[in-house]
Design a protein around this motif. Sequence first.
Motif, PDB file in Angstrom:
ATOM      1  N   THR A  68      97.012   3.016   3.375  1.00 12.59           N
ATOM      2  CA  THR A  68      97.263   2.542   4.735  1.00 12.59           C
ATOM      3  C   THR A  68      96.228   1.510   5.158  1.00 12.59           C
ATOM      4  OG1 THR A  68      98.261   4.656   5.326  1.00 12.59           O
ATOM      5  CG2 THR A  68      97.523   3.265   7.130  1.00 12.59           C
ATOM      6  N   LYS A  69      94.971   1.785   4.884  1.00 16.65           N
ATOM      7  CA  LYS A  69      93.908   0.913   5.364  1.00 16.65           C
ATOM      8  C   LYS A  69      93.730  -0.345   4.517  1.00 16.65           C
ATOM      9  CE  LYS A  69      89.320   1.067   7.228  1.00 16.65           C
ATOM     10  NZ  LYS A  69      88.293   1.907   7.775  1.00 16.65           N
ATOM     11  N   SER A  74      99.799  -4.814   8.632  1.00 17.04           N
ATOM     12  CA  SER A  74     100.009  -4.390  10.017  1.00 17.04           C
ATOM     13  C   SER A  74     101.221  -5.127  10.583  1.00 17.04           C
ATOM     14  CB  SER A  74      98.765  -4.694  10.850  1.00 17.04           C
ATOM     15  OG  SER A  74      98.576  -6.092  10.919  1.00 17.04           O
ATOM     16  N   ALA A  75     101.625  -4.728  11.768  1.00 16.19           N
ATOM     17  CA  ALA A  75     102.745  -5.407  12.432  1.00 16.19           C
ATOM     18  C   ALA A  75     102.393  -6.872  12.694  1.00 16.19           C
ATOM     19  CB  ALA A  75     103.090  -4.693  13.730  1.00 16.19           C
ATOM     20  N   GLU A  76     101.126  -7.132  12.968  1.00 19.20           N
ATOM     21  CA  GLU A  76     100.670  -8.502  13.197  1.00 19.20           C
ATOM     22  C   GLU A  76     100.821  -9.347  11.931  1.00 19.20           C
ATOM     23  OE1 GLU A  76      96.281 -10.086  13.676  1.00 19.20           O
ATOM     24  OE2 GLU A  76      96.960  -9.112  15.528  1.00 19.20           O
ATOM     25  N   ASP A  77     100.466  -8.767  10.785  1.00 21.34           N
ATOM     26  CA  ASP A  77     100.640  -9.477   9.519  1.00 21.34           C
ATOM     27  C   ASP A  77     102.117  -9.732   9.234  1.00 21.34           C
ATOM     28  OD1 ASP A  77      97.957  -9.709   8.780  1.00 21.34           O
ATOM     29  OD2 ASP A  77      97.937  -7.677   7.960  1.00 21.34           O
ATOM     30  N   LYS A  78     102.954  -8.763   9.578  1.00 24.10           N
ATOM     31  CA  LYS A  78     104.391  -8.927   9.362  1.00 24.10           C
ATOM     32  C   LYS A  78     104.933 -10.046  10.238  1.00 24.10           C
ATOM     33  CE  LYS A  78     108.653  -6.451   8.833  1.00 24.10           C
ATOM     34  NZ  LYS A  78     109.319  -5.191   8.730  1.00 24.10           N
ATOM     35  N   LYS A  90      97.412 -11.192   3.749  1.00 22.22           N
ATOM     36  CA  LYS A  90      97.606  -9.792   3.355  1.00 22.22           C
ATOM     37  C   LYS A  90      98.774  -9.673   2.373  1.00 22.22           C
ATOM     38  CE  LYS A  90      96.592  -5.409   4.095  1.00 22.22           C
ATOM     39  NZ  LYS A  90      95.282  -4.850   3.952  1.00 22.22           N
ATOM     40  N   THR A 151     104.901  -2.353   5.167  1.00 21.07           N
ATOM     41  CA  THR A 151     104.184  -1.803   6.319  1.00 21.07           C
ATOM     42  C   THR A 151     104.220  -0.287   6.334  1.00 21.07           C
ATOM     43  OG1 THR A 151     106.172  -2.042   7.671  1.00 21.07           O
ATOM     44  CG2 THR A 151     104.563  -3.835   7.766  1.00 21.07           C
TER      45      THR A 151
END
Length: 188
Positions: A68-69, A74-78, A90, A151
């Motif tokens: 996960t980490k 993240s949603a921002e990366d998506k 990412k 994600t």
Amino acid sequence: MEPLANDRLAFQAGTFQEEASVQPRRRKAVKELDQDTADAFVRRLCNLLDTADFFGRHASLSPQEKITKLFLASAEDKDKSEFNCAVSPKVRQQVPVLFQAIAGVMEEKSGTMVQSTAEINEEGFGRGLLYTGRVILVLKSLRAGAPFPFTSEEKTIRYGVECIEEGLAFLEKYNEMSAFHGLLSLEG
């Protein structure tokens, strides 16, 4: 009313009744994952993530927390990946690591050396390739970064296990065909 108009109304009423009786589409049945393969994939992915963690900052995390980490976007990366088909850093990190983990599990299960090559450009086009010798086991095209960025851990594991099973099935079929016909008969 004219007979033709009555027939048209009757026909339209019949089609509405037929449309109402049509069953909604069902989703494809989700195949049950092989738990041993999934565990081996998670272990191999965590080993690769540990390799990139030079100072051991994340060594105390559980495998799920590590994925996960350190791996999942993240949603921002998506959102960055979906804007103008440009991929985030990412995603460019995820692609080679995922295919290396898949190759490692395939090596463990088959006993043959499996290599991976994965590349993705800034626009999200690329490929993931798993091969042994001159035989291509898995070839995945990446268009606009899809299916990346991952994600969720579940989707990552499902994709990895499906690639592993596809590659091992092809390797087994290739070994059967080459044992029966010989290698020279399979070349183009």
